[in-house]
Design an enzyme around this catalytic site. Structure first.
Site, PDB file in Angstrom:
ATOM      1  CG  ASN A 204      -1.882  -1.134   1.232  1.00  0.00           C
ATOM      2  OD1 ASN A 204      -2.466  -1.455   0.197  1.00  0.00           O
ATOM      3  ND2 ASN A 204      -2.065  -1.771   2.370  1.00  0.00           N
ATOM      4  CE  LYS A 284      -3.682  -3.878  -1.601  1.00  0.00           C
ATOM      5  NZ  LYS A 284      -3.707  -3.912  -0.112  1.00  0.00           N
ATOM      6  CD  GLU A 288      -7.203  -5.132   0.837  1.00  0.00           C
ATOM      7  OE1 GLU A 288      -6.061  -4.706   1.076  1.00  0.00           O
ATOM      8  OE2 GLU A 288      -7.740  -6.057   1.467  1.00  0.00           O
ATOM      9  NE  ARG A 321       0.785  -8.275  -2.697  1.00  0.00           N
ATOM     10  CZ  ARG A 321      -0.171  -7.968  -1.823  1.00  0.00           C
ATOM     11  NH1 ARG A 321      -0.926  -6.902  -1.990  1.00  0.00           N
ATOM     12  NH2 ARG A 321      -0.380  -8.743  -0.771  1.00  0.00           N
ATOM     13  CE  LYS A 362      -2.459 -11.213   0.272  1.00  0.00           C
ATOM     14  NZ  LYS A 362      -3.293 -10.485   1.247  1.00  0.00           N
ATOM     15  CG  ASP A 367      -5.870 -11.549   3.557  1.00  0.00           C
ATOM     16  OD1 ASP A 367      -4.679 -11.777   3.328  1.00  0.00           O
ATOM     17  OD2 ASP A 367      -6.294 -10.465   3.985  1.00  0.00           O
ATOM     18  CD  GLU A 389       1.689 -11.553  -0.932  1.00  0.00           C
ATOM     19  OE1 GLU A 389       1.726 -11.113  -2.101  1.00  0.00           O
ATOM     20  OE2 GLU A 389       1.093 -10.958  -0.011  1.00  0.00           O
ATOM     21  CD  GLU A 395      -3.564  -9.102   8.243  1.00  0.00           C
ATOM     22  OE1 GLU A 395      -2.721  -9.298   7.332  1.00  0.00           O
ATOM     23  OE2 GLU A 395      -4.593  -8.435   8.083  1.00  0.00           O
ATOM     24  CD  GLU A 513      -6.845 -25.825  11.953  1.00  0.00           C
ATOM     25  OE1 GLU A 513      -5.875 -26.588  12.144  1.00  0.00           O
ATOM     26  OE2 GLU A 513      -7.533 -25.843  10.919  1.00  0.00           O
TER      27      GLU A 513
HETATM   28  C1  BDP Z   1      -4.488  -8.001   4.132  1.00  0.00           C
HETATM   29  C2  BDP Z   1      -4.013  -7.013   5.130  1.00  0.00           C
HETATM   30  C3  BDP Z   1      -3.745  -5.682   4.539  1.00  0.00           C
HETATM   31  C4  BDP Z   1      -2.885  -5.818   3.309  1.00  0.00           C
HETATM   32  C5  BDP Z   1      -3.543  -6.745   2.329  1.00  0.00           C
HETATM   33  C6  BDP Z   1      -2.665  -7.038   1.135  1.00  0.00           C
HETATM   34  O1  BDP Z   1      -5.000  -6.908   6.145  1.00  0.00           O
HETATM   35  O2  BDP Z   1      -3.097  -4.915   5.536  1.00  0.00           O
HETATM   36  O3  BDP Z   1      -2.676  -4.592   2.716  1.00  0.00           O
HETATM   37  O4  BDP Z   1      -3.776  -7.977   2.942  1.00  0.00           O
HETATM   38  O5  BDP Z   1      -2.056  -8.104   1.126  1.00  0.00           O
HETATM   39  O6  BDP Z   1      -4.245  -9.236   4.701  1.00  0.00           O
HETATM   40  O7  BDP Z   1      -2.595  -6.248   0.218  1.00  0.00           O
END
Ligand code: BDP
Length: 682
Positions: A204, A284, A288, A321, A362, A367, A389, A395, A513
Site C-alpha cells: 500500500n 498492488k 483495496e 499481485r 497468496k 487472505d 506469497e 496477522e 487453530e
Molecule cells: C491483508 C491485510 C492488509 C494488506 C492486504 C494485502 O490486512 O493490511 O494490505 O492484505 O495483502 O491481509 O494487500
C-alpha cells in the site's frame, strides 16, 4: 543499540573440533563485495565459535586451509571439475568439500558465483554450530526457487502495516534511517538462509512512499541496495500505479497512453542510474482502493506490461499481485464469492503477460487465514510466470503474541498436488518454475521483523523467518529438519531444550487453530486490527468474508451444485474432492460447505461437538505449551526465558477468551449443549 543475533549466535564450541590448524588459514580467491562479506562472516564465525583469529591469504601457502573460491578458479577447477554435480551447479549453487593431504584437512567452499561462496560460508558455519563432523564433507546445494523474497510492509513514517515487532528498520519520520548497521545485520540473517530479494516498502504505497522513485530518495534507496547487494540480495520497490499523476504532473496513468509510458521509461532509467542491479517493482493495483489500470478500462496484463517494457532493458521485473477482489461487496448477496476473485481476474489473461512479469499469488484464495485451501490459480496459467506469497507476519495467526509456527502450514501448501499436469503437479513445482518452465518464479513472504531487540516480538517467531528462508531455498526439507536446525542454532544442543522447543513449535499451528475459527471457516476476528475473537465482526460488512452461521448451521457453500461454484476453479481431481461433503477434508469442511450443526465429521463427532472439543482442548494445549517452556527454566538465558514466558501467559489468557466467545456464540445459535457438560457461558 542492542539486539539479538537470532540464529547467528556463533556460540563457543569447546572440545569438539580437534584438527584446528585449517581454521587459522583462510585462502581467498576473489575480491567483490560479496566475497568480502563471505570472508568477514567466516572470520567472525571462526573466531567466535573456536576462539581462533584466522589469517586471510590470497593463495595456498601450506596444507590445512579453508579455501573460498568460485568454479572459475584454476585450483578449484583442477580439483573438482570431473564431478558431475560440480558441472551442474546453478548460478547460485555451491559445494563444500573436505580434502585431506598428508593427514592435514582442508575445506573448499566453492560457489558457481561469488554468491554461492557466501552461501557456502553460512552453511559451513551452520555445521560448526551444530557440531557436525567436517572431515568428510561433500555437499552440493542448488536453490530450488529462483526468487526467494521478503516483502516489507514498511511505511516511511516508520510504522509497519501488520507489524508486531516494533518500528521499521529502514524508515523513521519520513526519512531513511542513516545508521545502516542494523540493516547490515538483517542482510546477514537473510542471506544466511538464502533470501535473495527484498522489497523495502509497503504494497500500500501512500503519498510519501510514492516518492521513493524520485531523485529526492533514490540515493537513500541506493545506500540500502549497497548493503543488501554485499549479501547477494537485490532491492525492489513497491510502486503506486498512479505515480504519473501524483508525482509526474500528468493527467492520467493510463498504461496505453504514450506520455505515461515515456514517464515510466525515464523514471526506470533514473532508478538504474542509482541502482544498476535494481530488482524491479512490486505492484498492488486495483485492490483495496489502490489505483490501477481498471480506471482506464485496461486489464491487468496491459497494466503490468507497460511497466515490464520500461524495466526490460535493464533486466528488471514486475511482480504483480493477484490479491484483487471486490472489497465493497453486498453481504446480502450470497452468490458473490471473494474466493473466486483472483482466478476470475487473472486466468483469462494467461499468455498475455510479458515474460518479465511474475504474478504473485497468496497461498490461499482468501487472505492468510489459519486454514485455507490452496489458491486454485496455482498451475492454472501455463503461459504466465507465477510465484507464491506467504505471510510470515502473524496477522491472523496470533500477531506474535501467540506461538504459531507456520512451517508445517507452508509445507502443506507447497506439497499440495494441483493436478495441473496430472498427478505429481505439486504447488512447489509450479512456483519453482519447473512444471511449465517459467522464466521467473519463486516465493515471497511478508516480513515479521521490526526494530524490537529480538526482531520478531515473540522470540520463537524468529523460527518462522528462518524456516521460511530454508523452505524457499529447498521446499523438500521437512518441517522437522528445519525446526531442529533452528533450535540448535538458537538455543544450543541440550537435549531437553531441543526436544521441548521443537515439539512446542511443531504443535503450535494446530493448537492455535483449535481455539480460533473452526474447520476452515476463517475470520471471526475483530475488524481492522484482526486480533482476538469477534464472531460476527465481519459478517455484515462489505469485505466478502462470511461464515453464514444461523440457528440451523454454518459454513460457506462453495459447491457447483448448490453454492458459489468456486470448487470448479480446481482441476477435476481436487474439484471433485471439495465438491462432495464425503470427500472434502474435515479441516476445510466449512470453507466449502454449509452444514447443520449436527452434521457428523469423519471423526464421528458432530460439528457443534467438534467446535466445543477443540476449543476446550486448545486452551489446555496452550497451557501445556507454557508448562513445557517452564521446564526449561535455567537451561535458557533468563532474558529470552522471561520474554517467551510472558508471551505464553498472554496466549493462555487470550486463548480462553477465544474459547469462551466461540463456544458461547455457537451454543446460543444452535441451542445444543456440550455433551461433556463443560462450562459454557450461556
Ligand atoms: C491483508 C491485510 C492488509 C494488506 C492486504 C494485502 O490486512 O493490511 O494490505 O492484505 O495483502 O491481509 O494487500
Amino acid at each position: 543499540e542492542q539486539y539479538e543475533p537470532c540464529w547467528l549466535r556463533y556460540e563457543k564450541v569447546e572440545g569438539y573440533y580437534q584438527n584446528l590448524s585449517l581454521f587459522s588459514n583462510i585462502v581467498v580467491k576473489g575480491a567483490s563485495p560479496v566475497f568480502h562479506s563471505a570472508v568477514e562472516e567466516l572470520s567472525r564465525g571462526i573466531s567466535s565459535i573456536l576462539g581462533i583469529q584466522p589469517k586471510v591469504v590470497k593463495s595456498v601457502e601450506k596444507s590445512g586451509f579453508i579455501l573460498l573460491g568460485t568454479i572459475d578458479d584454476e585450483e578449484v577447477k583442477h580439483r573438482f571439475s570431473s564431478l558431475r554435480e560440480f558441472r551442474q551447479m546453478n548460478k547460485e549453487g555451491y559445494t563444500i568439500q573436505s580434502i585431506s593431504f598428508n593427514g592435514e584437512l582442508s575445506i573448499y567452499l566453492v560457489g558457481k558465483t561469488d554468491k554461492g561462496v557466501l552461501y557456502a560460508v553460512f552453511h559451513f558455519l551452520r555445521l560448526l554450530q551444530m557440531k557436525k563432523d567436517i572431515d568428510h564433507l561433500s555437499i552440493f546445494e542448488n536453490p530450488k526457487n529462483q526468487l526467494r523474497m521478503i516483502n516489507h510492509w514498511d511505511n516511511m513514517d516508520g510504522s509497519i502495516e501488520r507489524g508486531y515487532a516494533g518500528r521499521s528498520i529502514f524508515f523513521k519520520d519520513y526519512q531513511f534511517i542513516k545508521n545502516g548497521n542494523r540493516i547490515k545485520d538483517y542482510a546477514r540473517l537473510l542471506s544466511s538462509v538464502g533470501i535473495n530479494g527484498v522489497v523495502i516498502n509497503n504494497v500500500n504505497v501512500h503519498e510519501a512512499e510514492t516518492k521513493l522513485i524520485t531523485e529526492e530518495f533514490l540515493s537513500d534507496v541506493a545506500k540500502i541496495a549497497d548493503i543488501f547487494r554485499a549479501y547477494g540480495i537485490q532491492t525492489f520497490l513497491s510502486i503506486n500505479y498512479a505515480s504519473p499523476i501524483q508525482i509526474g504532473g500528468l493527467s492520467t496513468a493510463d498504461p496505453l497512453d504514450s506520455s505515461v509510458q515515456q514517464w515510466w521509461k525515464s523514471t526506470v532509467e533514473r532508478i538504474y542510474q542509482h541502482i544498476p542491479d535494481f530488482g524491479g517493482f512490486l505492484v498492488k493495483a486495483d485492490s483495496e482502493f489502490r489505483p490501477g489500470p481498471f480506471t482506464y478500462n485496461r486489464n491487468h496484463a496491459e497494466g503490468a506490461n507497460m511497466l515490464a517494457k520500461a524495466l526490460q532493458p535493464f533486466g528488471g521485473i514486475v511482480i504483480w499481485r493477484c490479491f484483487v477482489y471486490n472489497c465493497q461487496q453486498d453481504w446480502r448477496d450470497r452468490s458473490t464469492d471473494r474466493a473466486k476473485a483472483a482466478y476470475d481476474h487473472f486466468k483469462p489473461l494467461d499468455g498475455q503477460f510479458h515474460n518479465n512479469v511474475v504474478l504473485q499469488i497468496k497461498n490461499g484464495p482468501m487472505d492468510f487465514q489459519v486454514r485455507e485451501p490452496v489458491s486454485p490459480l496455482f498451475g492454472a496459467m501455463p503461459k504466465t510466470n507465477q510465484m507464491m506469497e506467504f505471510q510470515i507476519t502473524q496477522e491472523y495467526t496470533g500477531q506474535q503474541k501467540h506461538l504459531c509456527y507456520l512451517i508445517p502450514q507452508w509445507k502443506e501448501v507447497l506439497e499440495f498436488d494441483t493436478y495441473a499436469k496430472g498427478k505429481g503437479s505439486q504447488v512447489k513445482k509450479v512456483v519453482d518454475g519447473s512444471l511449465y518452465d517459467y522464466q521467473y518464479s519463486g516465493i515471497a513472504a511478508v516480513s515479521n521483523i521490526g526494530d524490537d531487540p529480538n526482531w520478531t516480538g515473540h522470540t520463537l517467531a524468529q523460527a518462522n523467518l528462518y524456516g521460511y528462508g530454508r523452505l524457499a531455498w529447498n521446499p523438500d526439507l521437512s518441517a522437522e529438519e528445519i525446526t531442529n536446525e533452528w533450535v540448535l542454532l538458537t538455543f544450543g544442543d541440550d537435549p531437553e531444550v531441543v526436544e521441548q522447543v521443537s515439539q512446542m513449535l511443531l504443535d503450535s499451528w494446530r493448537i492455535y487453530e483449535n481455539y480460533t475459527a473452526p474447520l476452515g471457516v476463517g475470520w471471526m476476528v475483530n475488524p481492522g486490527h484482526h486480533y482476538g475473537p469477534n464472531v460476527d465482526g465481519y459478517e455484515y460488512s462489505p469485505w466478502g468474508t462470511y461464515h453464514y452461521a444461523d440457528r440451523y448451521g454454518i459454513g460457506v457453500d462453495r459447491t457447483v451444485r448448490t453454492g458459489t461454484g468456486f470448487t470448479a476453479q480446481y482441476f477435476p481431481e481436487n474439484a471433485e474432492m471439495y465438491e462432495s461433503i464425503e470427500s472434502c477434508p474435515d479441516e476445510l469442511l466449512l470453507f466449502f460447505h454449509h452444514v447443520p450443526y449436527t452434521h457428523r465429521l469423519k471423526s464421528g463427532e458432530t460439528v457443534i461437538q467438534h467446535i466445543y472439543n477443540t476449543h476446550f482442548e486448545g486452551v489446555e494445549q496452550a497451557k501445556q505449551l507454557r508448562e513445557r517452556w517452564k521446564r526449561l527454566k535455567g537451561k535458557i538465558d533468563e532474558k529470552r526465558y522471561r520474554d517467551v514466558l510472558e508471551r505464553l501467559n498472554i496466549q493462555v489468557e487470550h486463548a480462553k477468551e477465544w474459547r469462551d466467545v466461540i463456544n458461547t456464540y455457537f451454543y446460543r445459535k444452535s441451542g445444543i449443549g456440550d455433551k461433556y457438560n463443560r462450562t459454557i457461558y450461556k
